[in-house]
Enzyme design. Structure first.
Site, PDB file in Angstrom:
ATOM      1  N   HIS A  54      -2.930  14.427  -8.987  1.00 42.81           N
ATOM      2  CA  HIS A  54      -2.426  15.555  -8.207  1.00 42.81           C
ATOM      3  C   HIS A  54      -3.357  15.897  -7.048  1.00 42.81           C
ATOM      4  O   HIS A  54      -4.511  16.277  -7.255  1.00 42.81           O
ATOM      5  CB  HIS A  54      -2.287  16.758  -9.138  1.00 42.81           C
ATOM      6  CG  HIS A  54      -1.686  17.971  -8.506  1.00 42.81           C
ATOM      7  ND1 HIS A  54      -2.303  19.192  -8.537  1.00 42.81           N
ATOM      8  CD2 HIS A  54      -0.514  18.144  -7.848  1.00 42.81           C
ATOM      9  CE1 HIS A  54      -1.538  20.082  -7.928  1.00 42.81           C
ATOM     10  NE2 HIS A  54      -0.452  19.467  -7.499  1.00 42.81           N
TER      11      HIS A  54
ATOM     12  N   HIS B 221      -2.359  21.193   1.442  1.00 42.30           N
ATOM     13  CA  HIS B 221      -1.427  21.841   0.526  1.00 42.30           C
ATOM     14  C   HIS B 221      -0.949  23.191   1.063  1.00 42.30           C
ATOM     15  O   HIS B 221       0.249  23.435   1.189  1.00 42.30           O
ATOM     16  CB  HIS B 221      -2.058  22.041  -0.849  1.00 42.30           C
ATOM     17  CG  HIS B 221      -1.169  22.806  -1.787  1.00 42.30           C
ATOM     18  ND1 HIS B 221      -1.234  24.169  -1.914  1.00 42.30           N
ATOM     19  CD2 HIS B 221      -0.182  22.386  -2.625  1.00 42.30           C
ATOM     20  CE1 HIS B 221      -0.317  24.572  -2.789  1.00 42.30           C
ATOM     21  NE2 HIS B 221       0.325  23.514  -3.234  1.00 42.30           N
TER      22      HIS B 221
END
Length: 299
Positions: free
Chosen positions: A49, A91
């Site tokens: 991730h 992100h």
């Protein structure tokens, strides 16, 4: 306490465990220390991730390298677009959490990614916030990231972050990936999957490049799954939203290639929870600690 349906035993155990500790089903809690570790044979794929972001600053080349060191083939990351049209990996839609943008550009609040040029973002330190040993780690471009993945023979799960902020970004990403040699119509999903929380964006990717495997991030109602299956090969929910029945309902529907939809769960960061989630029948598990998850799944 009522008996659980056999088909959803693992999901029921997870819900009961969370309830016992006063946690909501969507809380960022794990089942460590309460669910037994089981042996897993043909388990789900493990995805790093934002790179191996438990060990290195997220969405950086250092995180890719660390994922490679753990033996993780699949790496997830987030892509956005700069003011001058360069695709970069970040992100948050703002820069301040994972860079020193506030110090370098004190008068540019709220430091939106799309308000900065690629040259300005290249000046930022995206590593010091995580640890001194990562000081000076840059925000990579998509091209840089893809090149590093290719060096390690890794694969890419690419999230289009907040695509509504960047009209036309789907075509931009596909053009970039094609120029980098990452689009291969002979083997959809072999090397690349593109996903997003934006269903319209996932649909656009599928329409522009049907050879690219796609994923929708979220938990649609069972009755709506067939609608998503028209343009998405995967349904990828938060792990706390899953039950065995729900996973089976997704996998019972055929996606745009005539194959069963896949389920990739996020974000699982400890072994016992990974085993419980794997027992629900998922196809993939996304984690900040991919080596921990892989080790648990191997028993």
């Amino acid at each position: 306490m009522p008996s659980p349906p056999p088909a959803s035993l693992a999901g029921w155990l997870l819900a009961v465990t969370l309830a016992a500790f006063g946690l909501a089903p969507t809380a960022q809690a794990t089942t460590a220390d309460v669910l037994p570790v089981a042996l897993v044979s043909d388990g789900p794929v493990v995805v790093a991730h934002r790179g191996a972001s438990g060990y290195a600053p997220e969405n950086t080349l250092a995180a890719v390298d660390t994922a490679a060191e753990t033996g993780t083939e699949w790496v997830e990351t987030d892509v956005q677009r700069t003011a001058d049209g360069v695709l970069v990996l970040m992100h948050d839609t703002t820069l301040e959490r994972t860079t020193d943008a506030e110090e370098v550009f004190p008068d540019r609040a709220p430091w939106n990614v799309g308000d900065f040029t690629a040259a300005e973002i290249a000046r930022l330190d995206a590593g010091s916030w995580f640890g001194e040993e990562f000081a000076g780690e840059p925000v990579p471009t998509l091209a840089d990231f893809a090149d590093r993945l290719e060096t390690h023979d890794q694969r890419l799960l690419l999230e289009l972050k907040a695509p509504e902020l960047y009209p036309g970004i789907e075509a931009d990403i596909l053009a970039e990936l094609e120029s980098l040699g990452w689009l291969d119509p002979r083997s959809p999903g072999e090397r690349l999957v593109m996903q997003s929380f934006g269903a319209a964006s996932v649909r656009t990717v599928h329409e522009l490049a049907p050879e690219v495997k796609t994923g929708f991030l979220g938990t649609p109602e069972v009755g709506d799954i067939a609608e998503y299956a028209a343009f998405s090969d995967q349904i990828n929910p938060r792990y706390t939203d899953l039950s065995a029945d729900y996973v089976a309902a997704i996998q019972a529907v055929e996606g745009p290639r005539g194959e069963p939809l896949e389920v990739h769960a996020w974000t699982v960061n400890d072994g016992p929870t990974a085993v419980a989630v794997a027992d629900l029948g998922v196809d993939g598990i996304i984690s900040n600690y991919p080596d921990v998850i892989a080790g648990a799944l191997k028993g």
